[in-house]
Design a protein around this motif. Structure first.
Motif, PDB file in Angstrom:
ATOM      1  N   ASN A  85       0.765  -1.072   0.184  1.00  0.00           N
ATOM      2  CA  ASN A  85       0.023   0.595   0.178  1.00  0.00           C
ATOM      3  C   ASN A  85       0.756   1.534  -0.012  1.00  0.00           C
ATOM      4  OD1 ASN A  85      -2.857  -1.672   0.967  1.00  0.00           O
ATOM      5  ND2 ASN A  85      -1.376  -2.572   2.132  1.00  0.00           N
ATOM      6  N   GLY A  86       0.218   2.139  -0.438  1.00  0.00           N
ATOM      7  CA  GLY A  86       1.263   3.113  -0.565  1.00  0.00           C
ATOM      8  C   GLY A  86       1.402   4.134   0.379  1.00  0.00           C
ATOM      9  N   VAL A  87       0.055   4.668   1.897  1.00  0.00           N
ATOM     10  CA  VAL A  87       0.505   5.240   2.565  1.00  0.00           C
ATOM     11  C   VAL A  87      -0.716   4.009   3.586  1.00  0.00           C
ATOM     12  CG1 VAL A  87      -0.024   7.340   3.942  1.00  0.00           C
ATOM     13  CG2 VAL A  87       0.640   7.392   1.592  1.00  0.00           C
ATOM     14  N   GLU A 121      -6.052  15.870   5.227  1.00  0.00           N
ATOM     15  CA  GLU A 121      -5.878  16.842   4.463  1.00  0.00           C
ATOM     16  C   GLU A 121      -5.139  17.729   3.542  1.00  0.00           C
ATOM     17  OE1 GLU A 121      -5.771  19.396   8.342  1.00  0.00           O
ATOM     18  OE2 GLU A 121      -7.906  19.432   8.907  1.00  0.00           O
ATOM     19  N   LEU A 122      -4.021  16.594   3.213  1.00  0.00           N
ATOM     20  CA  LEU A 122      -2.634  16.750   2.314  1.00  0.00           C
ATOM     21  C   LEU A 122      -3.433  16.108   0.774  1.00  0.00           C
ATOM     22  CD1 LEU A 122       0.050  16.318   4.375  1.00  0.00           C
ATOM     23  CD2 LEU A 122      -0.701  18.832   3.049  1.00  0.00           C
ATOM     24  N   GLY A 123      -4.696  14.994   1.232  1.00  0.00           N
ATOM     25  CA  GLY A 123      -5.260  14.637  -0.430  1.00  0.00           C
ATOM     26  C   GLY A 123      -4.868  12.926  -0.211  1.00  0.00           C
ATOM     27  N   VAL A 124      -4.341  12.524   0.932  1.00  0.00           N
ATOM     28  CA  VAL A 124      -3.767  11.178   1.433  1.00  0.00           C
ATOM     29  C   VAL A 124      -4.889  10.475   1.754  1.00  0.00           C
ATOM     30  CG1 VAL A 124      -2.459   9.329   1.275  1.00  0.00           C
ATOM     31  CG2 VAL A 124      -1.414  11.973   0.472  1.00  0.00           C
ATOM     32  N   VAL A 147       3.960   5.252  10.649  1.00  0.00           N
ATOM     33  CA  VAL A 147       3.935   5.645   9.355  1.00  0.00           C
ATOM     34  C   VAL A 147       4.362   5.148   8.200  1.00  0.00           C
ATOM     35  CG1 VAL A 147       3.598   7.107   7.767  1.00  0.00           C
ATOM     36  CG2 VAL A 147       2.592   8.073  10.373  1.00  0.00           C
ATOM     37  N   PHE A 148       4.176   4.607   7.086  1.00  0.00           N
ATOM     38  CA  PHE A 148       5.179   3.766   7.085  1.00  0.00           C
ATOM     39  C   PHE A 148       4.329   4.768   5.090  1.00  0.00           C
ATOM     40  CE2 PHE A 148       5.416   0.779   9.311  1.00  0.00           C
ATOM     41  CZ  PHE A 148       6.694   0.398   8.980  1.00  0.00           C
ATOM     42  N   ILE A 149       5.119   5.126   4.050  1.00  0.00           N
ATOM     43  CA  ILE A 149       5.201   5.878   3.164  1.00  0.00           C
ATOM     44  C   ILE A 149       5.876   5.504   1.552  1.00  0.00           C
ATOM     45  CG2 ILE A 149       5.724   8.054   1.628  1.00  0.00           C
ATOM     46  CD1 ILE A 149       5.027   9.816   4.264  1.00  0.00           C
ATOM     47  N   GLY A 150       5.140   5.019   0.542  1.00  0.00           N
ATOM     48  CA  GLY A 150       6.030   4.212   0.115  1.00  0.00           C
ATOM     49  C   GLY A 150       6.834   2.648   0.275  1.00  0.00           C
ATOM     50  N   LEU A 188       4.100  12.458  -0.074  1.00  0.00           N
ATOM     51  CA  LEU A 188       2.928  11.892  -0.660  1.00  0.00           C
ATOM     52  C   LEU A 188       2.380  12.627  -2.077  1.00  0.00           C
ATOM     53  CD1 LEU A 188       1.214  13.673   2.420  1.00  0.00           C
ATOM     54  CD2 LEU A 188       2.029  11.057   2.180  1.00  0.00           C
ATOM     55  N   LYS A 189       3.159  12.563  -2.869  1.00  0.00           N
ATOM     56  CA  LYS A 189       3.078  13.001  -4.676  1.00  0.00           C
ATOM     57  C   LYS A 189       2.099  12.459  -5.008  1.00  0.00           C
ATOM     58  CE  LYS A 189       3.115  17.427  -5.918  1.00  0.00           C
ATOM     59  NZ  LYS A 189       2.110  18.389  -5.979  1.00  0.00           N
ATOM     60  N   PRO A 190       2.756  11.053  -5.279  1.00  0.00           N
ATOM     61  CA  PRO A 190       2.744  10.085  -6.073  1.00  0.00           C
ATOM     62  C   PRO A 190       1.220   8.924  -4.952  1.00  0.00           C
ATOM     63  CG  PRO A 190       4.747   9.545  -5.264  1.00  0.00           C
ATOM     64  CD  PRO A 190       4.173  11.112  -4.971  1.00  0.00           C
TER      65      PRO A 190
END
Length: 181
Positions: A91-93, A113-116, A148-151, A174-176
């Motif tokens: 998963n992404g985030v 709030e940051l769109g994720v 928290v895991f990102i990518g 977080l952009k992707p």
């Protein structure tokens, strides 16, 4: 056993492996992806490897590899990290949290709030939650939630995420994942 204890203290992170073990390779890769550089001792390539494997068995390791030591202390094997790593990498985030944790809620709201839309994995609702919590703490996340895991990479807990955000480094990461569930 003395050799195991001595080698386990050579570096902050030490992994005893075998070159043909896919779980060993997975754990080793996970450490590198998390930015760690563990000392890796392949028992099947070490002249004293059979003796070390017997020592690991005497210490109660079954299977004997992979055996992970942090700061000279045994912390676990691949099975301890497997579920956390799998969920994080698929998963992404991902936020590993607990259902009643206000900090988990806060980090979740920040991402939204940051769109994720992060995957929220409530470890207190999982039968293997205690093992997952131990594995998360072994990554250096204390308290263990939120983690928290990102990518697929461990980024930290609330303080680390807020620091990234205040420095302007979180949004590019977080952009992707913006606009995706």
């Amino acid at each position: 056993m003395d050799r195991i204890n001595d080698l386990a203290k050579t570096k902050a992170a030490v992994i005893f492996t075998k070159s043909s073990c896919c779980m060993c390779h997975s754990i080793e890769t996970l450490f590198y992806e998390l930015g760690a550089s563990p000392a890796v001792y392949e028992l099947d390539r070490d002249p004293r490897g059979r003796d070390m494997e017997r020592a690991l068995q005497q210490l109660g390791f079954n299977p004997t590899v992979p055996a992970v030591f942090i700061d000279g202390k045994y912390v676990g094997s691949a099975k301890d990290m497997d579920k956390v790593a799998r969920v994080a990498s698929e998963n992404g985030v991902v936020i590993f949290g607990k259902s009643a944790c206000c900090l988990c809620y806060t980090v979740n709201i920040l991402f939204r709030e940051l769109g994720v839309t992060p995957i929220i994995y409530e470890i207190d609702q999982d039968p293997e939650g205690r093992e997952m919590e131990k594995a998360i703490m072994k990554l250096g996340c204390a308290p263990p939630t939120p983690a928290v895991f990102i990518g697929g990479k461990f980024m930290g807990s609330t303080n680390e995420i807020m620091s990234l955000h205040l420095r302007g480094a979180l949004i590019p990461m977080l952009k992707p994942y913006q606009g995706f569930n």
